[in-house]
Design a protein around this motif. Structure first.
Motif, mmCIF file in Angstrom:
data_model
loop_
_atom_site.group_PDB
_atom_site.id
_atom_site.type_symbol
_atom_site.label_atom_id
_atom_site.label_comp_id
_atom_site.label_asym_id
_atom_site.label_seq_id
_atom_site.Cartn_x
_atom_site.Cartn_y
_atom_site.Cartn_z
ATOM 1 N N SER A 1 1.040 -1.086 0.012
ATOM 2 C CA SER A 1 -0.108 -0.140 -0.007
ATOM 3 C C SER A 1 0.844 1.276 -0.220
ATOM 4 O O SER A 1 1.909 1.375 0.393
ATOM 5 C CB SER A 1 -0.828 0.197 1.196
ATOM 6 N N THR A 2 0.528 2.209 -0.808
ATOM 7 C CA THR A 2 1.031 3.742 -0.642
ATOM 8 C C THR A 2 0.113 4.547 0.015
ATOM 9 O O THR A 2 0.358 4.935 1.263
ATOM 10 C CB THR A 2 1.600 4.315 -1.866
ATOM 11 N N ARG A 3 -1.049 4.646 -0.618
ATOM 12 C CA ARG A 3 -2.000 5.683 -0.098
ATOM 13 C C ARG A 3 -2.794 5.406 1.134
ATOM 14 O O ARG A 3 -2.576 6.265 2.125
ATOM 15 C CB ARG A 3 -3.235 6.024 -1.048
ATOM 16 N N THR A 4 -3.233 4.180 1.233
ATOM 17 C CA THR A 4 -3.917 3.929 2.682
ATOM 18 C C THR A 4 -3.180 3.681 4.057
ATOM 19 O O THR A 4 -3.364 4.545 4.828
ATOM 20 C CB THR A 4 -4.596 2.627 2.527
ATOM 21 N N PRO B 1 -8.968 5.447 -7.828
ATOM 22 C CA PRO B 1 -8.479 5.257 -6.532
ATOM 23 C C PRO B 1 -6.813 5.167 -6.521
ATOM 24 O O PRO B 1 -6.263 5.231 -5.186
ATOM 25 C CB PRO B 1 -8.853 3.898 -6.008
HETATM 26 N N1 CP Z 1 -6.270 3.422 -3.193
HETATM 27 C C1 CP Z 1 -5.338 2.636 -2.478
HETATM 28 O O1 CP Z 1 -6.058 1.616 -1.729
HETATM 29 O O2 CP Z 1 -3.998 2.776 -2.629
HETATM 30 P P1 CP Z 1 -3.053 1.897 -1.856
HETATM 31 O O3 CP Z 1 -3.142 0.494 -2.315
HETATM 32 O O4 CP Z 1 -1.748 2.462 -2.343
HETATM 33 O O5 CP Z 1 -3.159 1.896 -0.484
#
Ligand code: CP
Length: 306
Positions: free
Chosen positions: A52-55, A267
């Motif tokens: 994951s980056t964002r979450t 997303p």
């Molecule tokens: N949108 C999202 O869930 O991104 P990550 O997988 O980077 O968390």
């Protein structure tokens, strides 16, 4: 507002969503001031069994903006005692002694529910398995729509891509289905269409929907285009032609088909869905989504930490 476990979109009522968005608006002011120290005595554990980056970063950023502290493992399968065979349930029981809230991304559908069943502290589902849910992503998506179109009632949304496995789309469909007069266009190759459980839920709640495969036909009709990935390797596995992916690619020419006031969302991460050449168009909302992710997650943390 006090929330406990955050597992799936269906658990949010309309009044709760209104309250959450008001709190998120207040978090925007807190964030603009550089944050607060109100939660200096609280600890968030982020347990990520998948990349994951964002979450992960936005939850951790949110906790730091609230003045709190973070314990974190990425690739829990490798870098925690999960590698020695520890069960999810035991891991959750243990981490419950170290933190005040657990943010969990798990590789199996139902992982967050299993964790919540044994946890003494709130568990927040940060995505569970292929075809599971990702409710906090859906909340930030809904907040971005709310900020972009002002009223969610009557909004027309095209959900595009791998709708079978996409947990963000599944969670967002459940949330949008709570609002009056919403119209949902599920746009995908037939072997990637949305699953029956979502359609049953929408039918039960009298939500208008349409199953489509032609993106160009739908684009002029909608207020929001929510694009998601179609993994090339899955296309061939499911017997689709690799060229199919190009039918869902949005570039400057395709963008012209969208109304001037529409939102183009994703997303992220994006690969073969949206050309970087459209990033500067005011309709491109995907980087605003990532910013809203911090604000929504600040509001969710406040709601579970009290
Ligand atoms: N949108 C999202 O869930 O991104 P990550 O997988 O980077 O968390």
């Amino acid at each position: 507002m006090r929330l406990n476990h955050i597992i799936e979109s269906q658990q949010f009522t309309l009044p709760t969503l209104v309250e959450l968005f008001e709190l998120t608006d207040r978090m925007e002011h807190t964030h603009a001031r550089g944050g607060t120290q109100d939660y200096h005595n609280k600890i968030m554990a982020s347990l990520f069994y998948e990349h994951s980056t964002r979450t992960r970063f936005s939850f951790e950023s949110a906790m730091y903006r609230l003045g709190g502290n973070v314990l974190s493992t990425e690739r829990a399968n490798t870098f925690s005692s999960v590698a020695a065979g520890e069960t999810l349930e035991d891991t959750i029981r243990v981490v419950g002694n170290y933190a005040d809230v657990i943010v969990l991304r798990h590789n199996e559908v139902g992982g967050a529910q299993r964790a919540a069943a044994v946890s003494t502290i709130p568990v927040i589902n940060a995505g569970d398995g292929k075809g599971g849910q990702h409710p906090t992503q859906a909340l930030l998506d809904l907040y971005t729509i709310y900020k972009g179109v002002k009223t969610i009632e009557g909004v027309k949304v095209a959900l595009v891509g791998n709708l079978t496995d996409g947990r963000t789309v599944r969670s967002l469909a459940y949330l949008l289905g709570k609002f009056d007069r919403v119209k949902l266009f599920f746009v995908a190759p037939s072997s990637f269409q949305i699953k029956q459980d979502i359609l049953d839920y929408l039918t039960k709640h009298n939500v208008w929907f349409s199953l489509e495969s032609d993106l160009k036909k739908v684009l002029p009709e909608v207020d929001v285009v929510y694009s998601t990935r179609i993994e090339p390797e899955l296309l061939t596995q499911k017997g689709e032609r690799l060229e199919t992916i190009s039918k869902y690619f949005i570039d400057d020419n395709i963008l012209k088909l969208m109304p001037r006031s529409a939102l183009l969302m994703h997303p992220l991460p994006r690969l073969h869905e949206i050309s970087p050449s459209v990033d500067s168009d005011p309709r491109a909302a995907y980087f605003r989504q990532t910013r809203n992710g911090v604000l929504i997650r600040m509001a969710l943390l406040v709601s579970v930490l009290g």
